[in-house]
Design an enzyme around this catalytic site. Sequence first.
Site, PDB file in Angstrom:
ATOM      1  CG  HIS A 370     -14.152  46.189  37.875  1.00 22.63           C
ATOM      2  ND1 HIS A 370     -13.633  45.467  38.912  1.00 22.63           N
ATOM      3  CD2 HIS A 370     -15.476  46.282  38.092  1.00 22.63           C
ATOM      4  CE1 HIS A 370     -14.615  45.115  39.728  1.00 22.63           C
ATOM      5  NE2 HIS A 370     -15.750  45.613  39.259  1.00 22.63           N
ATOM      6  CE  LYS A 561      -0.682  38.524  38.167  1.00 22.36           C
ATOM      7  NZ  LYS A 561      -1.488  39.420  38.985  1.00 22.36           N
ATOM      8  NE  ARG A 562      -8.063  35.362  30.872  1.00 20.30           N
ATOM      9  CZ  ARG A 562      -9.245  35.339  30.268  1.00 20.30           C
ATOM     10  NH1 ARG A 562     -10.354  35.111  30.965  1.00 20.30           N
ATOM     11  NH2 ARG A 562      -9.350  35.538  28.964  1.00 20.30           N
ATOM     12  CE  LYS A 567      -4.339  40.496  34.541  1.00 12.68           C
ATOM     13  NZ  LYS A 567      -4.561  40.677  35.987  1.00 12.68           N
ATOM     14  CB  THR A 669      -8.413  39.949  43.917  1.00 14.64           C
ATOM     15  OG1 THR A 669      -8.620  39.309  42.652  1.00 14.64           O
ATOM     16  CG2 THR A 669      -9.313  41.157  44.035  1.00 14.64           C
ATOM     17  CE  LYS A 673      -8.181  35.318  44.592  1.00 13.23           C
ATOM     18  NZ  LYS A 673      -8.298  34.963  43.152  1.00 13.23           N
TER      19      LYS A 673
HETATM   20  C1  LIG Z   1      -8.020  35.708  42.096  1.00 14.91           C
HETATM   21  C2  LIG Z   1      -8.177  35.163  40.729  1.00 14.91           C
HETATM   22  C3  LIG Z   1      -7.949  35.980  39.622  1.00 14.91           C
HETATM   23  C4  LIG Z   1      -7.493  37.424  39.735  1.00 14.91           C
HETATM   24  O1  LIG Z   1      -6.087  37.432  39.746  1.00 14.91           O
HETATM   25  P1  LIG Z   1      -5.253  38.781  39.499  1.00 14.91           P
HETATM   26  O2  LIG Z   1      -3.859  38.364  39.815  1.00 14.91           O
HETATM   27  O3  LIG Z   1      -5.764  39.802  40.458  1.00 14.91           O
HETATM   28  O4  LIG Z   1      -5.433  39.153  38.078  1.00 14.91           O
HETATM   29  C5  LIG Z   1      -8.109  35.436  38.356  1.00 14.91           C
HETATM   30  N1  LIG Z   1      -8.471  34.155  38.191  1.00 14.91           N
HETATM   31  C6  LIG Z   1      -8.677  33.328  39.245  1.00 14.91           C
HETATM   32  C7  LIG Z   1      -9.049  31.912  38.986  1.00 14.91           C
HETATM   33  C8  LIG Z   1      -8.548  33.805  40.543  1.00 14.91           C
HETATM   34  O5  LIG Z   1      -8.778  32.985  41.569  1.00 14.91           O
END
Ligand SMILES: *Cc1c(COP(=O)(O)O)cnc(C)c1O
Length: 820
Positions: A370, A561-562, A567, A669, A673
Amino acid sequence: MNKNNNLCEITVSDDSVLMNAHTFAEDLARHFHFSLGRDKVQESHLYLYNALAITVRDHLVSQWRKTRMARAGQRRVAYMSLEFLMGRTLNNAILNLDLDDTVRAALEGYCCDLEDVEQAEHDAGLGNGGLGRLAACFLDSCASLALPVIGYGIRYEYGMFNQEIKNGQQVEHPDNWLRNGNPWEIAAPEKAIRIKFFGHVDVITKKDGQQYRQWNNTHDVLAVPYDMPIPGYQNGIVNTLRLWKSEATDEFDLDEFNAGSYTESVARKNLAEQITMVLYPNDSSENGKELRLRQQYFLSSASLQDTINLYVESHGKNFDKFVALNSYQLNDTHPSIAVAELMRILMDDYSIPWDDAWAITSQTMAYTNHTLLPEALEKWPVRLFENLLPRILEIIYEINARFLQQVAVCWPGDSQKQSALSLIEEGHEPQVRMAHLAIVGSYSVNGVAALHTELLKAGLFNDFYQLWPEKFNNKTNGVTPRRWLSHCNRSLSALISSKIGRNWVADFAEVSQLSEFANNKAFQKKWRDSKQHNKAALVDLVEEATGVTFDVNMMFDVQVKRIHEYKRQLLNIMHVIGLYDRIRKGDTADITPRCVLIGGKAAPGYVMAKQIIKLINNVADTINLDPKVAKYLKVAFIPNYNVSAMEIICPATDLSEQISTAGKEASGTGNMKFMMNGALTIGTLDGANIEIRDAVAPDNFFLFGAEAHEIPGIRENYQPNEIIANSPTLSAVMQLLESGHFNLFEPGIYDSIIESIRDPGDMWLTAYDFDSYFQAQRRVDECYKDQQLWTQKSILNTAASGVFSSDHTIRQYRDEIWKL
Ligand SMILES: *Cc1c(COP(=O)(O)O)cnc(C)c1O
């Protein structure tokens, strides 16, 4: 007592007889009044939620039993993951069981909305971010594709911490998600499994002179299974997520007991229960704590023993069919100790010779990588293994010795290759390299986006790739369209279905038909109306959580995101500062009004990430207090970003920020979304962004920034101070930061952030990409002004998102790795 053990078998021949005797509403009332003993609907809706959950669960349980029976004797996959970021279960179960109308009708008798009742459910936050959420999306897709895949994880008593923002800073609170009970889990204490820790290894010589090894004097812990139902989408399938809870065995330390310390002896049982007490809140970094290694071994051993018990029940101790019937998918290296543990079980518990055990292990294990970030690559000190898992260390040494012989054949006399590839990193404190163990022990190694897999093969794992090119493959991540469109965006879902029917929920490739309507003015209007509707819901959430009032007529620009340097939330907030500077100077002619939303959790020990949160909050406060700026720009940091928040955020987003330094985000991911929900992306050529841009066509994606292959060259002679001096906009941003404009009463708190931007060693190339990013944002502004054009691109994004369904990804796992 039944002395003959002649237990009366209760078979439920036809569940429908039991179920249909009552209507859903009657069952709900019965559970509310009798199972839970309640009379009034209280304000919190907690008991109504519980009654509803049990009623829905009844429907799941009968399908669950049927699925289990139909699966007997089939090839199965165990998806092993330290994290499952499930979010809420009720809403998903109602959708997948097609119970929406039934439930809403039944709730009318209680005068409340399903949406309100759903709020009473705590998120199951048993994961940090993308990796854990991927596991959850995969389970939904496996069930929806009717695949015999069982999820194995840990039932953490405390999940991902709750984040509060106090004075602009992150404060962590424990997530006691099980406080009100969990109606979705079914415990099976009678199926508890023993897990060994500590002790030592004895060499025993059998009568025939054969030697074998015994792991003795261990301190055992019990793993108790808790099963959660995973319903497929309206297909009658219910799969299982089995989560393990650690418990003490009933044994006392006899010496201690006899010495009269009965209470101390009982109290020591707490130690066993610590193993599954809390999720480690580190995303993409490891902290090397012993308890974490215990969690990893606990999950791996319990899950392997469970699958082997099931096999032995029907095949006895003949393992000839084991490979044909079992496969294990390791979600990152976290459960990779399973490679050595499977060897131990086969050899020590079933007397299988090494070569046979190795053939079984290396044909059943598959590993998903990952990340390329060095700080996320797991290594455990050998010394830790010696104490905690002595038998496992012996096995790792033996795997390594045999592996290094293979290396010597391939690269004769090359001692550098030996030490580079070894499972043991030598040095002052020798370490076990978990990724090497996973690669050597697996028949498949996959990355999670095309670029990521290429970078793995060319860089990090190049030596392994040369040895075994056939092991390496790509499986680009995906997200489930059930939760991430059908459930979370009801208005857009209804609009989509009005054009192409509702089969897209099961067969997401069908959304491509939407492209036909991208230029249809009437359809565009409805598409925009849906977005406005969703934005109104987000306005309420942001207002309640932060006090900032967003305006649905402005563009919603979102990065959730985190929080991590790679990032580049910092780059985002620097763009905000640049906009603010222009607005203050009256340079507003081309500016498109926007509301910028940022959210995410920082690992509690990650100082720089926490400073970035503080900066975002201070910039937001300054900007939101300036009345001249209000009609152009609003900024908010939404606290406690989690799955349920994302279900409100992604349907309301116009612009999705995916701005990582190229080559650092394995896939992403969140980007998928947003795309499904019609957001346009501003992003670098990183992870799955590349595939998103290819799918939707470059015109419908706002690209900026250095590319992965350029970055080593850029770093060689990186002069951020020169870049800043040559960029008027970036200079203005740095001037505001360095003058303390956002920290007038907190001098110096941003010094290390400022230094990092000006540092020639800045890993994340923030200054380098700034101008390119700022210009891409001006293209965004211009495009958004033409609402027809924007809407057309928005529709095309949803229409092109078919390949980012996790169903698509899981079909590839099924065909190319699992061979189901
Ligand atoms: C989809 C999702 C992530 C992943 O987000 P990235 O932008 O790909 O880092 C992290 N936390 C939550 C709650 C999510 O739904």
